[in-house]
Design an enzyme around this catalytic site. Structure first.
Site, PDB file in Angstrom:
ATOM      1  N   TYR A  73       0.865  -1.180   0.000  1.00 36.87           N
ATOM      2  CA  TYR A  73       0.000   0.000   0.000  1.00 36.87           C
ATOM      3  C   TYR A  73       0.900   1.228   0.000  1.00 36.87           C
ATOM      4  O   TYR A  73       1.896   1.278   0.737  1.00 36.87           O
ATOM      5  CB  TYR A  73      -0.905   0.022   1.239  1.00 36.87           C
ATOM      6  CG  TYR A  73      -2.306  -0.465   0.967  1.00 36.87           C
ATOM      7  CD1 TYR A  73      -3.111   0.205   0.050  1.00 36.87           C
ATOM      8  CD2 TYR A  73      -2.814  -1.585   1.614  1.00 36.87           C
ATOM      9  CE1 TYR A  73      -4.405  -0.226  -0.205  1.00 36.87           C
ATOM     10  CE2 TYR A  73      -4.106  -2.029   1.357  1.00 36.87           C
ATOM     11  CZ  TYR A  73      -4.889  -1.347   0.443  1.00 36.87           C
ATOM     12  OH  TYR A  73      -6.162  -1.775   0.184  1.00 36.87           O
ATOM     13  N   GLU A  75      -0.491   4.861  -0.508  1.00 38.68           N
ATOM     14  CA  GLU A  75      -1.257   6.080  -0.706  1.00 38.68           C
ATOM     15  C   GLU A  75      -0.393   7.312  -0.454  1.00 38.68           C
ATOM     16  O   GLU A  75       0.464   7.314   0.427  1.00 38.68           O
ATOM     17  CB  GLU A  75      -2.492   6.142   0.212  1.00 38.68           C
ATOM     18  CG  GLU A  75      -3.673   5.363  -0.317  1.00 38.68           C
ATOM     19  CD  GLU A  75      -3.743   3.976   0.253  1.00 38.68           C
ATOM     20  OE1 GLU A  75      -2.678   3.441   0.626  1.00 38.68           O
ATOM     21  OE2 GLU A  75      -4.846   3.407   0.329  1.00 38.68           O
ATOM     22  N   ASP A 250      -6.507  15.014 -23.965  1.00 37.41           N
ATOM     23  CA  ASP A 250      -6.488  13.575 -23.722  1.00 37.41           C
ATOM     24  C   ASP A 250      -5.791  12.935 -24.921  1.00 37.41           C
ATOM     25  O   ASP A 250      -6.373  12.799 -25.992  1.00 37.41           O
ATOM     26  CB  ASP A 250      -7.921  13.066 -23.571  1.00 37.41           C
ATOM     27  CG  ASP A 250      -7.999  11.561 -23.338  1.00 37.41           C
ATOM     28  OD1 ASP A 250      -6.980  10.866 -23.516  1.00 37.41           O
ATOM     29  OD2 ASP A 250      -9.098  11.078 -23.006  1.00 37.41           O
ATOM     30  N   THR A 279      -3.260   7.241 -21.577  1.00 40.39           N
ATOM     31  CA  THR A 279      -3.043   5.881 -21.108  1.00 40.39           C
ATOM     32  C   THR A 279      -1.587   5.537 -21.396  1.00 40.39           C
ATOM     33  O   THR A 279      -0.896   6.246 -22.125  1.00 40.39           O
ATOM     34  CB  THR A 279      -3.961   4.878 -21.833  1.00 40.39           C
ATOM     35  OG1 THR A 279      -3.848   5.079 -23.245  1.00 40.39           O
ATOM     36  CG2 THR A 279      -5.406   5.043 -21.415  1.00 40.39           C
ATOM     37  N   LYS A 282      -1.972   1.263 -25.493  1.00 44.02           N
ATOM     38  CA  LYS A 282      -2.249   1.763 -26.844  1.00 44.02           C
ATOM     39  C   LYS A 282      -0.945   1.992 -27.618  1.00 44.02           C
ATOM     40  O   LYS A 282      -0.073   1.133 -27.626  1.00 44.02           O
ATOM     41  CB  LYS A 282      -3.119   3.018 -26.777  1.00 44.02           C
ATOM     42  CG  LYS A 282      -4.493   2.808 -26.121  1.00 44.02           C
ATOM     43  CD  LYS A 282      -5.346   4.038 -26.271  1.00 44.02           C
ATOM     44  CE  LYS A 282      -6.729   3.836 -25.691  1.00 44.02           C
ATOM     45  NZ  LYS A 282      -6.743   3.950 -24.209  1.00 44.02           N
ATOM     46  N   ARG A 288      -1.307  -1.590 -19.052  1.00 41.91           N
ATOM     47  CA  ARG A 288      -2.591  -0.903 -18.956  1.00 41.91           C
ATOM     48  C   ARG A 288      -2.551   0.033 -17.746  1.00 41.91           C
ATOM     49  O   ARG A 288      -2.357  -0.396 -16.612  1.00 41.91           O
ATOM     50  CB  ARG A 288      -3.735  -1.898 -18.824  1.00 41.91           C
ATOM     51  CG  ARG A 288      -3.818  -2.876 -19.987  1.00 41.91           C
ATOM     52  CD  ARG A 288      -5.109  -3.657 -19.978  1.00 41.91           C
ATOM     53  NE  ARG A 288      -6.223  -2.780 -20.263  1.00 41.91           N
ATOM     54  CZ  ARG A 288      -6.621  -2.427 -21.481  1.00 41.91           C
ATOM     55  NH1 ARG A 288      -5.950  -2.861 -22.540  1.00 41.91           N
ATOM     56  NH2 ARG A 288      -7.663  -1.630 -21.657  1.00 41.91           N
TER      57      ARG A 288
END
Length: 481
Positions: A73, A75, A250, A279, A282, A288
């Site tokens: 974790y 954060e 984008d 992203t 692509k 991903r």
């Protein structure tokens, strides 16, 4: 059930050893998952993948995702975590951000978003934080939201509501996250779309300018998921400045073309936009995931992405992003990006010369949008007929689509994946011929937008030809299972 190859070479490649060992470990716990993984490689090897949003990540990128970082974790952001023991996560996140800034020439990079939608959410809330939260905290003489009184908080919440956004319409090639009602962006903003010139199929910048002056949006979004041309980001920034809007781009679909210096000058969004999302798969050919690049004045807001709208960062994916971005900084990636566009243009030309209708008359980027109405079928029928014939595409709306967003009148195809496999312009012409054969011999069943007829002999023949076409271009040739 897939089996490991009994005819494997005496000495396996490093990649083969790694993937075989991983599958053996997985199979010892849940064989069905191991078999599905092996089957996926077989399926991808045997199909003509023309999904514009898909690619093939390198073995190094794939292997970077399967490790102990999945157990952490983390954060917060680099050096400011809510959990102890994140020094190694800091390293991979820093390396990924370092590569991203160098690759794109961006002042700041945030590599935590789990997807493109997450990246856009981070960007939207960062923009709203900059436009609404910062000035209101100053007005209330407070430094933190938690210090606001209930009355001040109510006033700030009201100020957040009903902000205006302009993005490209869905049928012109925009994306759901650019303000459409089914998506959270359409619920966050009062949205208006801009489109394309009906005569050219290309962005109507004059119409966009006039609409922006009337609508006065807080945010103008550039970028697309199904627009086959370059976008002039200099003009769009000028429009945004004229109406006092934040300009967001984008570039999820064409990030690889920016990284590979195919899109430069007015067509490179980084120097013109306040904030850019993407992203990392692509055309960028990574894992991903998502990423946000921004100007310094938005960096603090962007870095609040977790816990603002993101959950715990996926450190194993950030490691894979770092590997992919390092690969994209190599000289051969620029050659790859150039070949993507050359292949896309060859595919468009091959379709046009066989009588197909291509939206906007061609392409400047990695994708081609085909109007299949001329063949007397819908996009959904075309998609399935092609799939039955070994050609993987997806149906897509076209400008002023009479069949709507579900059945559609278009097929979207893209060349990043097949370019990764090594196919070139000669093969694109052959693919155009295979596609035209299928589409021209598919007929719609009366009264249905989904059912169709295609002679099985045709689909079998095309599927065989597709397999033969791919044979000289093995996928993951270093991997033997």
């Amino acid at each position: 059930m897939p089996e490991l190859n009994p005819d494997m070479p005496a000495e396996l490649s490093t990649e083969s050893t790694a993937f075989r060992a991983a599958l053996d470990v997985i199979r010892s716990v849940e064989p069905r998952v191991a078999d599905a993984i092996a089957s996926e490689l077989t399926d991808q090897r045997e199909s003509l993948k023309l999904i514009a949003s898909e690619n093939y990540a390198s073995p190094a990128v794939l292997l970077a995702m399967g490790n102990w970082f999945s157990d952490k974790y983390a954060e917060g952001t680099i050096g400011r975590r809510f959990y102890a023991g994140c020094q190694n996560v800091d390293t991979v996140e820093s390396v990924a951000a370092e590569h991203a800034k160098a690759l794109f020439g961006a002042p700041h990079a945030y590599v935590q978003p789990h997807s493109g939608i997450d990246a856009n959410l981070v960007a939207y809330w960062a923009i709203l934080g900059d436009r609404v939260e910062k000035p209101m905290l100053k007005k209330f003489e407070k430094r933190q939201i938690n210090d606001l009184t209930d009355a001040e908080w109510a006033e700030m919440r009201a100020a957040f509501g009903n902000q205006r956004l302009m993005g490209m319409s869905l049928d012109a090639g925009g994306h759901l996250t650019h303000g459409f009602r089914p998506n959270i962006s359409g619920k966050m903003f009062d949205q208006r779309s801009y489109g394309v010139d009906p005569a050219t199929g290309q962005i109507d910048y004059d119409g966009l300018r006039e609409s922006a002056k009337e609508f006065k949006p807080a945010v103008i979004v550039g970028g697309y998921s199904a627009y086959p041309r370059k976008v002039n980001f200099r003009i769009m920034r000028e429009i945004a400045d004229e109406v006092g809007a934040t300009f967001m781009v984008d570039m999820a679909h064409f990030a690889g073309l920016v990284a590979g210096k195919v899109f430069t000058g007015d067509f490179d969004p980084i120097p013109h936009a306040h904030i850019v999302t993407t992203t990392t798969h692509k055309s960028l050919r990574g894992p991903r995931g998502g990423m946000v690049l921004c100007q310094p004045e938005l960096a603090e807001q962007v870095d609040r992405g977790c816990p603002m709208v993101l959950g715990g960062p996926l450190a194993h994916v950030m490691g894979a992003k770092a590997v992919a971005l390092a690969e994209a900084r190599r000289p051969e990636f620029a050659d790859y990006a150039q070949r993507i566009v050359a292949n896309s243009q060859a595919l468009a030309e091959g379709l046009i010369k066989r009588g197909a209708t291509v939206v906007s008359g061609g392409t400047d980027n990695h994708l081609v949008l085909i109007d299949v109405d001329k063949y007397g079928i819908t996009g959904r029928q075309a998609e399935q007929a092609l799939l039955d014939s070994g050609v993987v595409t997806n149906r897509n709306s076209i400008p002023n689509d009479p069949n709507g967003a579900w059945y559609t009148s278009g097929i979207r195809v893209g060349t990043p994946a097949l370019t990764t496999r090594g196919l070139g312009t000669a093969e694109m012409d052959q693919i155009a011929d295979l596609m035209h054969t299928v589409l021209s011999q598919t007929t719609s069943d009366a009264g249905s937008k989904a059912k169709f007829h295609l002679d099985p002999a045709v689909s079998d023949r095309v599927s065989k030809q597709a397999t033969e076409l791919l044979a000289p271009f093995p996928l993951y040739g270093s991997v033997t299972l």
